[in-house]
Write a protein that holds these residues in place. Structure first.
Motif: not given
Length: 757
Positions: A2, A6, A10
């Motif tokens: 995860r 992320t 980003r």
């Protein structure tokens, strides 16, 4: 996982410049680090192999010299063991039981033999001869060894003598720690009778630790510690105080006779070179800290660190330059695209280089040129559709997307700008630019209707609309010296009433409001549908009533009639104007009947001829009620007709009204759209609509042609194209056959009639 997703998301959300910079930096860092790691590993292996081979070779030299020394002791011990004196006294009886001089002579003889051995070999600090009667004859020159201890049960139980007897060479080497802090290298040798080979005694030779220390210290293995490990695992090392380190070496890993390896000890990683001596069954070990062996590698690693740091700095600079080279043109392209979204089609991308970005810039400029050529056509079609109320909600959204224009407020109002003086093409171009400049400052969209007319559709409050119209009229009058007027329709809250607002503005222009205003001394140049000029003709009510009639909304038609009665009474509208209004409405009923394919519902000519007298004789309220009754009958008939029609015919009527301007429109065209046989469709259409396909299309095109000739300044060839005729000449012949006038004569007649009114 995860966290990785992320971070990945980003990263993709970053600006392009930062994304490129990080990508270049990461790839450079990864490449340089991998290269540094691989090269350091290779160099480390190369240094380890070189130093290991050197250490093994040096151990070979050391063990060779030490082996010579041991062999000399072996030979001397052998000479001593089989000397005549030792054999004589040890094969006889117990020497200790001899009498007087004989006992002294035996001791002296044995002692002399031991001195001879000591004289021949350097480094011996004690020699012990033990006969089978446990008599000990010693020559102790400083060894801290207790002679009686050698014949004690404790010492014998340690098995030193047994190992010597079991050895093929009758000798056994070991390192013995006699007391705390004192150890020596000891040779045990079994003495046999030369005649019958029976055991007659044991020889114990102790070598001075100083001799071994000198051997170990004098070796050419300068760095590290030299150690000797005997068969029992005892370690003799020249490094005082480091015996624990040497003892920690795992001898089970030393599988070969000689070699090298690395081991992790308590104090760090060590490189260990070893060689096995078959004479003594000992292992000679040289251990060096890996950091000492790899000291050159440390300098190389330091160099790599600096090289990596400097390279990364350079790559950061280069990455920033490359990233800017790529991102700056793209950022400029994004700004240009935003300009285009705002409607600025004059933006251009200036390409400095001929790379892919330059090619993209050229393609962008070419696209803008093509879009610039196509946008006016889309724009005109959009505005025409609004003014003709011929647009669905989906089409409105699509047009707004294509044009980058959006109706933000529920306020719609049309303004017609009329320049009544003749102006040249240069002034006309300047006028168009002036109107388009207003589009950038006000929420409106505009189109050029004719050489002297512009139509502006506003999407803002009425006060802002009037302010813009006043400014535009004032500027045109000042800049071009033209008699310019603005005719403003009413504001509505529905896009479908743009046509109504347009008809109101057109009505003000049509009935010469501007000329009458000049006669009364008005110089404002702005005329609104709600002004007193509207009393000349109820255009506002006519437009609304026509819209609701086309929609089949009888309730709203009734409401408009009620408003008309109240308006006419309060403003004292002249009866001829009211009569004209009703005549137009009865004609509109006939148009609806034709459009819906209901020729049986047409109002006959006799009733139309008697209409003027009826309107003059009856009251306004009675005329309104009669019209509503007739309208209700038509709407009910239309509904019945629609219910009678099959789905294919209803769909064909829709296609005809959408495609009547298409010169390819024909029975075959519609039949293909409906997947029907041509003859079958033609018969079905005539049966359900009441007129043939060609007559129906011809009537629809005639209605549109008359409308365009009367309400626009389009050229005849443009009118022909918009009504489905590819050949303007054929259009003129067709129009004259049906009306008795050419298109130009028909237009002139309409304009003369309007001017006369």
């Amino acid at each position: 996982m995860r966290l990785f997703r992320t971070a990945y998301r980003r990263f993709h959300d970053l600006k392009l410049l930062r994304k490129l910079w990080l990508s270049f930096f990461f790839v450079s860092f990864l490449t340089l680090s991998t290269f540094a790691l691989l090269s350091s590993t290779y160099i480390k292996q190369m240094i380890t192999n070189r130093e290991g081979d050197t250490m093994v070779r040096n151990i070979g030299y050391f063990t060779g010299s030490l082996n010579n020394y041991f062999q000399s002791i072996e030979k001397s011990s052998l000479v001593l063991s089989y000397s005549l004196g030792i054999q004589e006294w040890f094969t006889g009886g117990n020497v200790d039981n001899l009498d007087g001089d004989e006992r002294i002579r035996a001791f002296n003889d044995i002692n002399n033999q031991m001195h001879q051995m000591w004289d021949n070999v350097y480094g011996i600090d004690a020699i012990f001869l033990i006969d089978r009667y446990k008599n000990v004859f010693d020559l102790n020159l400083g060894a801290q060894v207790n002679s009686p201890y050698l014949t004690s049960d404790d010492f014998i139980s340690q098995g030193w003598y047994d190992r010597a007897q079991q050895s093929s060479s009758s000798s056994y080497w070991s390192i013995i720690e006699w007391s705390e802090g004192y150890r020596s290298i000891v040779l045990f040798k079994a003495i046999y009778n030369r005649t019958d080979l029976n055991l007659i005694g044991n020889l114990v030779v102790s070598l001075s630790p100083d001799v071994f220390d000198s051997y170990l210290s004098a070796s050419n293995l300068v760095d590290g510690d030299n150690s000797i490990v005997d068969a029992n695992g005892f370690v003799y090392s020249a490094a005082k105080g480091r015996q624990q380190q040497a003892q920690a070496i795992d001898l089970s890993l030393l599988h070969q006779d000689k070699g090298y390896m690395t081991q992790r000890l308590d104090s760090g990683r060590y490189m260990v070179a070893y060689s096995h001596n078959p004479l003594t069954n000992w292992t000679y070990v040289h251990s060096v800290k890996e950091s000492v062996v790899l000291k050159d590698l440390q300098r190389i690693t330091s160099f790599w660190y600096w090289f990596l740091f400097i390279s990364l700095l350079l790559m950061m600079v280069v990455s920033a330059l490359i990233s800017k080279t790529i991102s700056l043109p793209l950022q400029k392209m994004v700004k240009l695209l935003r300009e285009v979204e705002r409607g600025n089609l004059n933006a251009r991308f200036k390409s400095l280089y001929s790379d892919e970005l330059g090619m993209m810039g050229h393609a962008f400029n070419n696209m803008l040129e093509k879009v610039s050529e196509g946008i006016p056509l889309i724009r005109e079609k959009f505005i025409r559709s609004l003014l003709e109320r011929n647009m669905s909600a989906e089409e409105l959204v699509e047009y707004e997307r294509k044009l980058g224009f959006r109706f933000e407020q529920p306020v719609f109002q049309v303004v017609l700008i009329d320049m009544q003086n003749d102006i040249d093409e240069r002034q006309l171009g300047s006028a168009e630019l002036l109107v388009h400049e207003c589009e950038t400052r006000w929420p409106l969209i505009a189109v050029h209707l004719s050489n002297h007319q512009f139509c502006l559709i506003f999407n803002c409050p009425e006060a802002e609309t009037i302010a813009c119209a006043e400014e535009l009229v004032r500027t045109m009058r000042t800049r071009f010296g033209a008699r310019t007027f603005a005719f403003v329709g009413n504001a509505y809250d529905d896009v479908n009433f743009i046509k109504t607002s347009f008809e109101e503005a057109k009505g003000l222009l049509k009935y010469g409001v501007a000329e009458r205003a000049e006669h009364t001394g008005s110089e404002a140049g702005i005329f609104c549908a709600g002004d007193s000029w509207q009393t000349q003709y109820p255009e506002f009510y006519e437009s609304r009533l026509i819209y609701y009639m086309e929609e089949g909304d009888l309730a709203n038609c009734t409401l408009v009639m009620e408003e008309l009665v109240a308006y006419a009474r309060s403003n004292q509208i002249a009866p001829p104007i009211i009569n004209t209004f009703f005549s137009a409405m009865y004609n509109q009923l006939n148009k609806l009947s034709i459009k819906l394919g209901s020729p049986d519902d047409l109002i006959d000519s006799e009733r139309l001829n008697a209409l003027s007298a009826q309107l003059s004789n009856e009251s306004l309220e009675k005329n309104c009620a009669d019209f509503l009754v007739l309208l209700q009958e038509h709407l009910q008939s239309d509904n019945r007709e629609r219910k009678k029609m099959s789905a294919n015919v209803v769909k064909s009527l829709q296609i005809i009204h959408d495609e009547f301007h298409n010169s390819e429109l024909s029975v075959d065209f519609i039949a293909r759209q409906l997947s029907l046989n041509t003859n079958y469709f033609s018969q079905l259409f005539k049966k359900e609509v009441g007129v043939g396909f060609a007559d129906y299309v011809s009537a629809l095109r005639m209605e549109q042609a008359k409308k365009l000739l009367g309400e626009t300044g389009l050229k005849i060839k443009d009118v022909a194209g918009r009504t489905g005729f590819a050949d303007p000449h054929y259009f003129g012949v067709w129009f004259k056959d049906n009306t008795g006038l050419s298109p130009s004569q028909f237009r002139k007649q309409l304009w003369n009639t309007a001017s006369g009114a």
